[in-house]
Design a protein around this motif. Sequence first.
Motif, PDB file in Angstrom:
ATOM      1  N   CYS A  91      -4.155   5.333   1.682  1.00  6.11           N
ATOM      2  CA  CYS A  91      -4.384   6.271   0.753  1.00  6.11           C
ATOM      3  C   CYS A  91      -5.458   5.570   0.014  1.00  6.11           C
ATOM      4  O   CYS A  91      -5.221   4.388  -0.503  1.00  6.11           O
ATOM      5  CB  CYS A  91      -3.318   6.574  -0.141  1.00  6.11           C
ATOM      6  SG  CYS A  91      -3.657   7.890  -1.461  1.00  6.11           S
ATOM      7  N   HIS A 133      -0.439  15.255   3.250  1.00 10.63           N
ATOM      8  CA  HIS A 133      -0.640  14.119   2.626  1.00 10.63           C
ATOM      9  C   HIS A 133      -1.325  14.507   1.221  1.00 10.63           C
ATOM     10  O   HIS A 133      -0.880  14.027   0.034  1.00 10.63           O
ATOM     11  CB  HIS A 133      -1.436  12.819   3.099  1.00 10.63           C
ATOM     12  CG  HIS A 133      -1.786  11.652   2.518  1.00 10.63           C
ATOM     13  ND1 HIS A 133      -1.365  10.704   2.549  1.00 10.63           N
ATOM     14  CD2 HIS A 133      -2.557  11.679   1.156  1.00 10.63           C
ATOM     15  CE1 HIS A 133      -1.798   9.519   1.710  1.00 10.63           C
ATOM     16  NE2 HIS A 133      -2.674  10.141   0.925  1.00 10.63           N
ATOM     17  N   HIS A 137      -0.511  15.058  -2.880  1.00  5.46           N
ATOM     18  CA  HIS A 137      -1.150  14.618  -4.087  1.00  5.46           C
ATOM     19  C   HIS A 137      -1.392  15.619  -5.370  1.00  5.46           C
ATOM     20  O   HIS A 137      -1.082  15.321  -6.363  1.00  5.46           O
ATOM     21  CB  HIS A 137      -2.500  14.199  -3.938  1.00  5.46           C
ATOM     22  CG  HIS A 137      -2.579  12.971  -3.101  1.00  5.46           C
ATOM     23  ND1 HIS A 137      -2.433  11.849  -4.047  1.00  5.46           N
ATOM     24  CD2 HIS A 137      -3.317  12.315  -1.912  1.00  5.46           C
ATOM     25  CE1 HIS A 137      -2.543  10.897  -3.144  1.00  5.46           C
ATOM     26  NE2 HIS A 137      -3.237  10.873  -2.120  1.00  5.46           N
TER      27      HIS A 137
HETATM   28 NI    NI Z   1      -3.901   9.616  -0.511  1.00  2.99          NI
END
Ligand code: NI
Length: 166
Positions: A91, A133, A137
């Motif tokens: 990330c 993913h 967030h």
């Molecule tokens: Ni990320």
Amino acid sequence: MALLTILKFPDPRLRKKATEIKKVTDDIRKLADDMLETMYDAPGVGLAATQINVQKRLVVIDISEDKSEPLVFINPEIIKEQGQREHEEGCLSVPEAYELVTRADTVRVKALDRNGETFELDTEELLATCIQHEIDHLDGKLFVDYISNLKRQRIKKRLEKQQKEN
Ligand code: NI
């Protein structure tokens, strides 16, 4: 276009929940372009608005090798998911950390495009991992939430030390 600053774990602003985008305006399109530029520069394959401290439900992704397939997802939602698969994730907000995370194997996403039109997309492999993913967030969740507490604390300590030195 402009490069934006990416928040780094454990910045508490990464835990904020993003709100729905009511109308896709020129400002939103400009934000998406700036996010794509920032993501390509990093370089990374996905970026959520939360990571640049904007609490709006906007995600950009490009998993192509030559940066030729930018995808913009506004108010993305997973409407169907199947199977399970383990994939190594990283990330831009958690530099130099790569860990295995189990997520759905294939997902169907519904979102608005940059013109405000609704579309659905069936995704698998890297793209499926990436969209899950990035939607995390928007809900203030990070991939390190899925790993052991010990590993997460190690990553946190390392990044806090780096941030202090910078
Ligand atoms: Ni990320």
